[in-house]
Design an enzyme around this catalytic site. Structure first.
Site, PDB file in Angstrom:
ATOM      1  N   GLY A  19       8.125 -31.390 -59.141  1.00  0.00           N
ATOM      2  CA  GLY A  19       7.979 -31.598 -57.700  1.00  0.00           C
ATOM      3  C   GLY A  19       9.115 -30.979 -56.908  1.00  0.00           C
ATOM      4  O   GLY A  19       9.972 -30.263 -57.447  1.00  0.00           O
ATOM      5  N   VAL A  21      11.924 -32.185 -55.432  1.00  0.00           N
ATOM      6  CA  VAL A  21      13.307 -32.510 -55.793  1.00  0.00           C
ATOM      7  C   VAL A  21      13.593 -32.118 -57.240  1.00  0.00           C
ATOM      8  O   VAL A  21      14.675 -31.610 -57.555  1.00  0.00           O
ATOM      9  CB  VAL A  21      13.609 -34.007 -55.547  1.00  0.00           C
ATOM     10  CG1 VAL A  21      15.062 -34.326 -55.886  1.00  0.00           C
ATOM     11  CG2 VAL A  21      13.324 -34.370 -54.092  1.00  0.00           C
ATOM     12  N   TYR A 145       3.325 -47.883 -49.964  1.00  0.00           N
ATOM     13  CA  TYR A 145       4.370 -47.052 -50.557  1.00  0.00           C
ATOM     14  C   TYR A 145       5.747 -47.705 -50.361  1.00  0.00           C
ATOM     15  O   TYR A 145       6.562 -47.762 -51.290  1.00  0.00           O
ATOM     16  CB  TYR A 145       4.343 -45.671 -49.895  1.00  0.00           C
ATOM     17  CG  TYR A 145       5.394 -44.705 -50.382  1.00  0.00           C
ATOM     18  CD1 TYR A 145       5.230 -44.008 -51.574  1.00  0.00           C
ATOM     19  CD2 TYR A 145       6.553 -44.470 -49.637  1.00  0.00           C
ATOM     20  CE1 TYR A 145       6.178 -43.104 -52.016  1.00  0.00           C
ATOM     21  CE2 TYR A 145       7.507 -43.572 -50.079  1.00  0.00           C
ATOM     22  CZ  TYR A 145       7.326 -42.896 -51.267  1.00  0.00           C
ATOM     23  OH  TYR A 145       8.282 -42.012 -51.697  1.00  0.00           O
ATOM     24  N   LYS A 149       8.373 -48.996 -53.283  1.00  0.00           N
ATOM     25  CA  LYS A 149       9.709 -48.401 -53.439  1.00  0.00           C
ATOM     26  C   LYS A 149      10.805 -49.464 -53.315  1.00  0.00           C
ATOM     27  O   LYS A 149      11.819 -49.418 -54.031  1.00  0.00           O
ATOM     28  CB  LYS A 149       9.913 -47.295 -52.403  1.00  0.00           C
ATOM     29  CG  LYS A 149       9.173 -45.994 -52.726  1.00  0.00           C
ATOM     30  CD  LYS A 149       9.785 -45.292 -53.913  1.00  0.00           C
ATOM     31  CE  LYS A 149       9.224 -43.907 -54.142  1.00  0.00           C
ATOM     32  NZ  LYS A 149       9.812 -43.233 -55.302  1.00  0.00           N
TER      33      LYS A 149
END
Length: 323
Positions: A19, A21, A145, A149
């Protein structure tokens, strides 16, 4: 937990390694920031389904990491979050629990997970800092989300208190750069705008920007974030998370971000703001005071330069870029 003997002392597993990062970390390591005693292993969803506990454990037993950078997640922009809050919650909860528990079971020495500034309370004072994560509900647009997280922070504390694990997390602001997802419907704001400008330039049409252009964001270049990830992995020993961000003074509006892209891609057409589209959260101004205490001399890439490099990468890799 003992160190790996021999020339390779650290085996670093990066989930979500293909991805935005992950690719940035891979580049920074390859460009000379890696160390001789580190073996880097970048894995993606093709290597294991991290929502599956058995596959996750098998991945850890195969690679035997001593350290983990956990980037894998179901992610998307504002409009995808609004449509699929339950999916974002369930998939990310499964992924995070499987990764952290496999790390614990296989004796991993340190895990650095990636959170997001959207986890912070919707109704808050600014700037937000690391102590404010659990002070109230997140913005309703992406509660699935955000709560998933937030639970990483809860788990990190639990693994530390019960088992002494050094599991921590970083909270980057809006990340962008090469290898981003440039999907217009489901991607984040900056890569979506880059794709829109590219297409508008090709067709000679106006550039339509969703919303008023007034919301403000702190953007961090993926290569800067990658360098900070290496520092966190090697040097940062707190369980409490740390915000990785440019300063409050470097916050820009969506309009200003669009103008930087227009300039970088030499777009000469008209800019139109579609105010029937939602703006999302107006601002999420984050304090990087804690980072500054640790790394007062860290040099961030100037925003316009980073935008220019990202636009150049997208144009050069248009056929193969995620979009």
């Amino acid at each position: 937990m003992t160190e790996v003997t021999g020339p390779v002392a650290k085996r670093i597993l990066v989930t979500g390694g293909t991805g935005l990062v992950g690719k940035a970390i891979e580049k920074v390591v390859a460009d000379g920031e890696g160390r001789p005693d580190e073996k880097w292993i970048f894995v993606s969803s093709r290597d294991a389904d991290l929502t599956n506990a058995v596959e996750t454990k098998a991945l850890f037993e195969q690679h035997k990491p001593t350290h983990v950078i956990h980037l894998a997640a179901m992610v998307g922009g504002l409009f995808k979050n609004i449509r699929y809050n339950l999916d974002f919650w369930r998939r990310n909860i499964h992924i995070n629990d499987n990764v952290l528990h496999s790390a614990y079971e296989t004796g991993v020495q340190k895990v650095v997970s990636c959170l997001s500034t959207c986890i912070f309370p919707d109704k808050t004072t600014y700037p937000i800092d690391e102590s404010m994560i659990h002070n109230g509900p997140p913005h309703s647009s992406n509660f699935g989300y955000s709560y998933a997280k937030r639970m990483i922070d809860i788990q990190n504390r639990g693994y530390f208190e019960q088992h002494g694990c050094r599991f921590t997390a970083v909270i980057p602001t809006n990340v962008f750069g090469p290898h981003d997802n440039f999907n217009i419907e489901d991607g984040h704001v900056l890569p979506g705008l880059i794709h829109k400008v590219y297409l508008a330039k090709q067709t000679g049409s106006a550039l339509t920007i969703w919303g008023t252009g007034k919301p403000r964001r702190q953007f961090i270049y993926s290569l800067d974030l990658a360098r900070l990830f290496l520092w966190v992995l090697r040097e940062y020993d707190e369980v409490e998370p740390i915000i990785l961000s440019v300063g409050e003074e470097d916050e820009v509006s969506i309009r200003e971000a669009a103008e930087a892209i227009v300039e970088a891609m030499d777009f000469r057409g008209e800019l139109v703001f579609d105010t029937t589209k939602a703006d999302g959260q107006f601002k999420k101004t984050a304090s990087n005071a804690k980072l500054q205490r640790y790394l007062p001399g860290f040099q961030f890439t100037p925003f316009r330069q980073a935008v220019k490099e990202t636009c150049a990468w997208f144009s050069a890799n248009y056929a193969n870029a995620r979009k």
